[in-house]
Design a protein around this motif. Structure first.
Motif, PDB file in Angstrom:
ATOM      1  N   TRP A 132       1.905  -2.569  -5.917  1.00  0.00           N
ATOM      2  CA  TRP A 132       1.321  -1.289  -6.304  1.00  0.00           C
ATOM      3  C   TRP A 132       1.548  -0.224  -5.244  1.00  0.00           C
ATOM      4  O   TRP A 132       1.708   0.948  -5.563  1.00  0.00           O
ATOM      5  CB  TRP A 132      -0.161  -1.428  -6.640  1.00  0.00           C
ATOM      6  CG  TRP A 132      -1.048  -1.723  -5.452  1.00  0.00           C
ATOM      7  CD1 TRP A 132      -1.374  -2.936  -4.952  1.00  0.00           C
ATOM      8  CD2 TRP A 132      -1.676  -0.758  -4.615  1.00  0.00           C
ATOM      9  NE1 TRP A 132      -2.183  -2.796  -3.851  1.00  0.00           N
ATOM     10  CE2 TRP A 132      -2.390  -1.469  -3.618  1.00  0.00           C
ATOM     11  CE3 TRP A 132      -1.728   0.630  -4.597  1.00  0.00           C
ATOM     12  CZ2 TRP A 132      -3.122  -0.836  -2.630  1.00  0.00           C
ATOM     13  CZ3 TRP A 132      -2.474   1.254  -3.599  1.00  0.00           C
ATOM     14  CH2 TRP A 132      -3.156   0.515  -2.637  1.00  0.00           C
ATOM     15  N   VAL A 133       1.588  -0.620  -3.971  1.00  0.00           N
ATOM     16  CA  VAL A 133       1.845   0.339  -2.894  1.00  0.00           C
ATOM     17  C   VAL A 133       3.280   0.846  -2.987  1.00  0.00           C
ATOM     18  O   VAL A 133       3.537   2.054  -2.866  1.00  0.00           O
ATOM     19  CB  VAL A 133       1.578  -0.297  -1.510  1.00  0.00           C
ATOM     20  CG1 VAL A 133       2.008   0.628  -0.388  1.00  0.00           C
ATOM     21  CG2 VAL A 133       0.127  -0.685  -1.366  1.00  0.00           C
ATOM     22  N   VAL A 134       4.194  -0.056  -3.233  1.00  0.00           N
ATOM     23  CA  VAL A 134       5.602   0.328  -3.357  1.00  0.00           C
ATOM     24  C   VAL A 134       5.797   1.249  -4.557  1.00  0.00           C
ATOM     25  O   VAL A 134       6.481   2.274  -4.468  1.00  0.00           O
ATOM     26  CB  VAL A 134       6.492  -0.931  -3.466  1.00  0.00           C
ATOM     27  CG1 VAL A 134       7.941  -0.547  -3.724  1.00  0.00           C
ATOM     28  CG2 VAL A 134       6.364  -1.785  -2.213  1.00  0.00           C
ATOM     29  N   PHE A 186       3.512   3.144  -6.035  1.00  0.00           N
ATOM     30  CA  PHE A 186       2.818   4.409  -5.780  1.00  0.00           C
ATOM     31  C   PHE A 186       3.646   5.306  -4.869  1.00  0.00           C
ATOM     32  O   PHE A 186       3.798   6.503  -5.137  1.00  0.00           O
ATOM     33  CB  PHE A 186       1.443   4.146  -5.170  1.00  0.00           C
ATOM     34  CG  PHE A 186       0.695   5.398  -4.824  1.00  0.00           C
ATOM     35  CD1 PHE A 186       0.119   6.170  -5.826  1.00  0.00           C
ATOM     36  CD2 PHE A 186       0.575   5.811  -3.512  1.00  0.00           C
ATOM     37  CE1 PHE A 186      -0.566   7.340  -5.517  1.00  0.00           C
ATOM     38  CE2 PHE A 186      -0.111   6.969  -3.187  1.00  0.00           C
ATOM     39  CZ  PHE A 186      -0.687   7.730  -4.195  1.00  0.00           C
ATOM     40  N   MET A 187       4.171   4.759  -3.797  1.00  0.00           N
ATOM     41  CA  MET A 187       4.979   5.546  -2.876  1.00  0.00           C
ATOM     42  C   MET A 187       6.264   6.029  -3.543  1.00  0.00           C
ATOM     43  O   MET A 187       6.727   7.138  -3.281  1.00  0.00           O
ATOM     44  CB  MET A 187       5.289   4.747  -1.608  1.00  0.00           C
ATOM     45  CG  MET A 187       4.052   4.445  -0.777  1.00  0.00           C
ATOM     46  SD  MET A 187       3.053   5.897  -0.379  1.00  0.00           S
ATOM     47  CE  MET A 187       4.123   6.742   0.735  1.00  0.00           C
ATOM     48  N   GLY A 188       6.826   5.227  -4.412  1.00  0.00           N
ATOM     49  CA  GLY A 188       8.001   5.657  -5.165  1.00  0.00           C
ATOM     50  C   GLY A 188       7.673   6.813  -6.094  1.00  0.00           C
ATOM     51  O   GLY A 188       8.446   7.766  -6.225  1.00  0.00           O
ATOM     52  N   VAL A 198       5.214   8.987  -5.698  1.00  0.00           N
ATOM     53  CA  VAL A 198       4.957  10.162  -4.859  1.00  0.00           C
ATOM     54  C   VAL A 198       6.281  10.777  -4.400  1.00  0.00           C
ATOM     55  O   VAL A 198       6.462  12.004  -4.455  1.00  0.00           O
ATOM     56  CB  VAL A 198       4.073   9.793  -3.646  1.00  0.00           C
ATOM     57  CG1 VAL A 198       4.037  10.913  -2.621  1.00  0.00           C
ATOM     58  CG2 VAL A 198       2.673   9.439  -4.109  1.00  0.00           C
ATOM     59  N   GLY A 199       7.203   9.953  -3.996  1.00  0.00           N
ATOM     60  CA  GLY A 199       8.517  10.449  -3.581  1.00  0.00           C
ATOM     61  C   GLY A 199       9.257  11.135  -4.717  1.00  0.00           C
ATOM     62  O   GLY A 199       9.889  12.182  -4.521  1.00  0.00           O
TER      63      GLY A 199
END
Length: 78
Positions: free
Chosen positions: A11-13, A15-17, A19-20
């Motif tokens: 989920w962190v990966v 989410f960061m994707g 956002v990017g």
């Protein structure tokens, strides 16, 4: 022993994707609008492009907040 890079929870990966991707879309939209702005001279256009490229998030937000506004004629001069 583990060898390699641990990216963390999925989920962190994701989410960061996301956002990017959102930042990239915001930047591209701002740059396209700046490039299509006929009222700007080349120096103003170059300055806005530089601002958006140097500070992507703040520059794009500044563009959408203060950049594309037109000066509205007042009823006094009509």
């Amino acid at each position: 022993m583990r060898i390699g890079y641990d990216a963390g929870p999925l989920w962190v990966v994701l989410f960061m994707g996301a956002v990017g991707l959102a930042i990239t879309a915001l930047m591209v939209k701002a740059l396209v609008q700046i490039a299509q702005r006929p009222a700007f001279d080349s120096m103003t256009r170059a300055l806005w492009i530089l601002i958006v490229l140097v500070a992507p998030v703040l520059g794009a937000i500044a563009w959408f907040w203060i950049g594309p506004k037109e000066i509205e004629p007042t009823s006094r001069y009509r």
